[in-house]
Design a protein around this motif. Structure first.
Motif, PDB file in Angstrom:
ATOM      1  N   VAL A 129       0.874  -1.165   0.000  1.00  0.00           N
ATOM      2  CA  VAL A 129       0.000   0.000   0.000  1.00  0.00           C
ATOM      3  C   VAL A 129       0.917   1.223   0.000  1.00  0.00           C
ATOM      4  CG1 VAL A 129      -1.841   1.246   1.188  1.00  0.00           C
ATOM      5  CG2 VAL A 129      -1.750  -1.262   1.299  1.00  0.00           C
ATOM      6  N   VAL A 130       0.777   2.045  -1.053  1.00  0.00           N
ATOM      7  CA  VAL A 130       1.690   3.168  -1.263  1.00  0.00           C
ATOM      8  C   VAL A 130       0.932   4.493  -1.174  1.00  0.00           C
ATOM      9  CG1 VAL A 130       3.359   4.206  -2.839  1.00  0.00           C
ATOM     10  CG2 VAL A 130       3.048   1.714  -2.831  1.00  0.00           C
ATOM     11  N   ALA A 131       1.420   5.379  -0.318  1.00  0.00           N
ATOM     12  CA  ALA A 131       0.890   6.743  -0.221  1.00  0.00           C
ATOM     13  C   ALA A 131       1.837   7.650  -0.992  1.00  0.00           C
ATOM     14  CB  ALA A 131       0.805   7.187   1.234  1.00  0.00           C
ATOM     15  N   ASP A 132       1.304   8.358  -1.982  1.00  0.00           N
ATOM     16  CA  ASP A 132       2.110   9.225  -2.857  1.00  0.00           C
ATOM     17  C   ASP A 132       1.574  10.653  -2.749  1.00  0.00           C
ATOM     18  OD1 ASP A 132       3.155  10.640  -5.089  1.00  0.00           O
ATOM     19  OD2 ASP A 132       3.481   8.738  -6.144  1.00  0.00           O
ATOM     20  N   ILE A 133       2.366  11.541  -2.145  1.00  0.00           N
ATOM     21  CA  ILE A 133       1.870  12.907  -1.952  1.00  0.00           C
ATOM     22  C   ILE A 133       1.966  13.746  -3.224  1.00  0.00           C
ATOM     23  CG2 ILE A 133       2.254  12.921   0.530  1.00  0.00           C
ATOM     24  CD1 ILE A 133       4.726  14.672   0.020  1.00  0.00           C
ATOM     25  N   LEU A 134       2.844  13.385  -4.169  1.00  0.00           N
ATOM     26  CA  LEU A 134       2.904  14.121  -5.434  1.00  0.00           C
ATOM     27  C   LEU A 134       1.664  13.851  -6.284  1.00  0.00           C
ATOM     28  CD1 LEU A 134       6.651  13.833  -6.531  1.00  0.00           C
ATOM     29  CD2 LEU A 134       5.464  15.805  -5.569  1.00  0.00           C
TER      30      LEU A 134
ATOM     31  N   PHE B  64      13.047   0.406  -2.946  1.00  0.00           N
ATOM     32  CA  PHE B  64      12.771   1.118  -4.194  1.00  0.00           C
ATOM     33  C   PHE B  64      11.630   2.114  -4.012  1.00  0.00           C
ATOM     34  CE2 PHE B  64      10.103   1.110  -8.094  1.00  0.00           C
ATOM     35  CZ  PHE B  64      10.982   1.729  -8.974  1.00  0.00           C
ATOM     36  N   ILE B  65      10.529   1.670  -3.450  1.00  0.00           N
ATOM     37  CA  ILE B  65       9.347   2.528  -3.277  1.00  0.00           C
ATOM     38  C   ILE B  65       9.576   3.608  -2.228  1.00  0.00           C
ATOM     39  CG2 ILE B  65       6.962   2.546  -2.401  1.00  0.00           C
ATOM     40  CD1 ILE B  65       7.122   1.559  -5.260  1.00  0.00           C
ATOM     41  N   ASN B  66      10.278   3.277  -1.165  1.00  0.00           N
ATOM     42  CA  ASN B  66      10.432   4.204  -0.037  1.00  0.00           C
ATOM     43  C   ASN B  66      11.659   5.106  -0.122  1.00  0.00           C
ATOM     44  OD1 ASN B  66       8.125   3.545   1.685  1.00  0.00           O
ATOM     45  ND2 ASN B  66       9.058   1.527   1.782  1.00  0.00           N
ATOM     46  N   GLN B  67      12.349   5.130  -1.264  1.00  0.00           N
ATOM     47  CA  GLN B  67      13.597   5.901  -1.347  1.00  0.00           C
ATOM     48  C   GLN B  67      13.400   7.407  -1.445  1.00  0.00           C
ATOM     49  OE1 GLN B  67      15.922   5.561  -5.162  1.00  0.00           O
ATOM     50  NE2 GLN B  67      14.355   4.025  -5.617  1.00  0.00           N
ATOM     51  N   THR B  68      12.192   7.856  -1.764  1.00  0.00           N
ATOM     52  CA  THR B  68      11.966   9.309  -1.838  1.00  0.00           C
ATOM     53  C   THR B  68      11.117   9.763  -0.655  1.00  0.00           C
ATOM     54  OG1 THR B  68       9.871   9.315  -3.044  1.00  0.00           O
ATOM     55  CG2 THR B  68      11.881   9.075  -4.352  1.00  0.00           C
ATOM     56  N   ASP B  69      11.105  11.065  -0.448  1.00  0.00           N
ATOM     57  CA  ASP B  69      10.263  11.623   0.609  1.00  0.00           C
ATOM     58  C   ASP B  69       8.822  11.798   0.149  1.00  0.00           C
ATOM     59  OD1 ASP B  69      12.308  11.766   2.461  1.00  0.00           O
ATOM     60  OD2 ASP B  69      12.920  13.763   1.820  1.00  0.00           O
ATOM     61  N   TYR B  70       8.551  11.552  -1.128  1.00  0.00           N
ATOM     62  CA  TYR B  70       7.229  11.812  -1.698  1.00  0.00           C
ATOM     63  C   TYR B  70       6.278  10.623  -1.644  1.00  0.00           C
ATOM     64  CZ  TYR B  70       9.908  15.718  -3.386  1.00  0.00           C
ATOM     65  OH  TYR B  70      10.725  16.807  -3.447  1.00  0.00           O
ATOM     66  N   GLN B  71       6.837   9.445  -1.445  1.00  0.00           N
ATOM     67  CA  GLN B  71       5.958   8.281  -1.301  1.00  0.00           C
ATOM     68  C   GLN B  71       6.528   7.322  -0.267  1.00  0.00           C
ATOM     69  OE1 GLN B  71       5.512   6.500  -5.150  1.00  0.00           O
ATOM     70  NE2 GLN B  71       7.440   5.435  -5.074  1.00  0.00           N
ATOM     71  N   LYS B  72       5.628   6.708   0.462  1.00  0.00           N
ATOM     72  CA  LYS B  72       5.996   5.719   1.470  1.00  0.00           C
ATOM     73  C   LYS B  72       4.991   4.584   1.381  1.00  0.00           C
ATOM     74  CE  LYS B  72       9.465   8.003   3.008  1.00  0.00           C
ATOM     75  NZ  LYS B  72      10.783   7.602   2.559  1.00  0.00           N
ATOM     76  N   SER B  73       5.435   3.404   1.828  1.00  0.00           N
ATOM     77  CA  SER B  73       4.571   2.233   1.687  1.00  0.00           C
ATOM     78  C   SER B  73       4.652   1.331   2.903  1.00  0.00           C
ATOM     79  CB  SER B  73       4.981   1.444   0.440  1.00  0.00           C
ATOM     80  OG  SER B  73       6.267   0.868   0.633  1.00  0.00           O
ATOM     81  N   ILE B  74       3.659   0.456   2.978  1.00  0.00           N
ATOM     82  CA  ILE B  74       3.665  -0.630   3.954  1.00  0.00           C
ATOM     83  C   ILE B  74       3.418  -1.925   3.194  1.00  0.00           C
ATOM     84  CG2 ILE B  74       2.921   0.766   5.918  1.00  0.00           C
ATOM     85  CD1 ILE B  74       0.125  -0.541   5.548  1.00  0.00           C
ATOM     86  N   LEU B  75       3.936  -3.019   3.724  1.00  0.00           N
ATOM     87  CA  LEU B  75       3.794  -4.328   3.114  1.00  0.00           C
ATOM     88  C   LEU B  75       2.866  -5.182   3.971  1.00  0.00           C
ATOM     89  CD1 LEU B  75       5.041  -6.090   0.779  1.00  0.00           C
ATOM     90  CD2 LEU B  75       6.579  -6.984   2.530  1.00  0.00           C
ATOM     91  N   VAL B  76       1.859  -5.776   3.338  1.00  0.00           N
ATOM     92  CA  VAL B  76       0.957  -6.694   4.035  1.00  0.00           C
ATOM     93  C   VAL B  76       1.205  -8.073   3.441  1.00  0.00           C
ATOM     94  CG1 VAL B  76      -1.435  -7.258   4.572  1.00  0.00           C
ATOM     95  CG2 VAL B  76      -0.756  -4.860   4.303  1.00  0.00           C
ATOM     96  N   ARG B  77       1.801  -8.945   4.251  1.00  0.00           N
ATOM     97  CA  ARG B  77       2.132 -10.296   3.777  1.00  0.00           C
ATOM     98  C   ARG B  77       0.919 -11.213   3.844  1.00  0.00           C
ATOM     99  NH1 ARG B  77       7.224  -9.029   6.009  1.00  0.00           N
ATOM    100  NH2 ARG B  77       8.796  -9.127   4.384  1.00  0.00           N
TER     101      ARG B  77
END
Length: 124
Positions: A71-76, A99-112
């Motif tokens: 689940v990715v939150a992207d503020i841009l 890869f997904i969390n390397q910028t300050d503009y998007q962050k994610s969580i992983l649900v296994r």
């Protein structure tokens, strides 16, 4: 409430989606993002054809089930996205998160994936 997160029927439906739909790879492993050239895809990336843009990270494992959702939150983009991780090894999961969390503009969580089916979900 933690049993709600790992409802076996949820994962069954996700598997049905991916097995009944063609996966189109739009970015091969090692390719660069079109806008952000410092971002290199750690695994193949694409989407499920004939859907409303369901995104998929396709790992190297030949298994035919989805291992997790991201689940990715992207503020841009001012958006939330759910991306499927299909056939990803634990190492590839880690690479995808980095890869997904390397910028300050998007962050994610992983649900296994889990296998438990809560009592409330069992029907006759």
């Amino acid at each position: 409430m933690d049993k709600l997160l790992n409802n076996g029927y949820f994962w069954q439906k996700i598997d049905s989606l991916i097995l009944s739909t063609n996966v189109v790879i739009s970015q091969e492993k090692g390719s660069r993002h079109s806008k952000y050239i410092n971002m290199v895809y750690p695994v193949n990336y694409g989407y499920l054809e004939d859907t409303d843009a369901i995104k998929v990270f396709k790992g190297s494992d030949k298994r035919s089930k989805v291992d997790a959702v991201l689940v990715v939150a992207d503020i841009l983009k001012r958006d939330l996205e759910v991306k499927l991780l299909w056939g990803c090894t634990p190492e590839e999961e880690t690479e995808i998160l980095l890869f997904i969390n390397q910028t300050d503009y998007q962050k994610s969580i992983l649900v296994r994936r889990g296998n438990e089916i809560p009592e409330w979900a069992i029907t006759d």
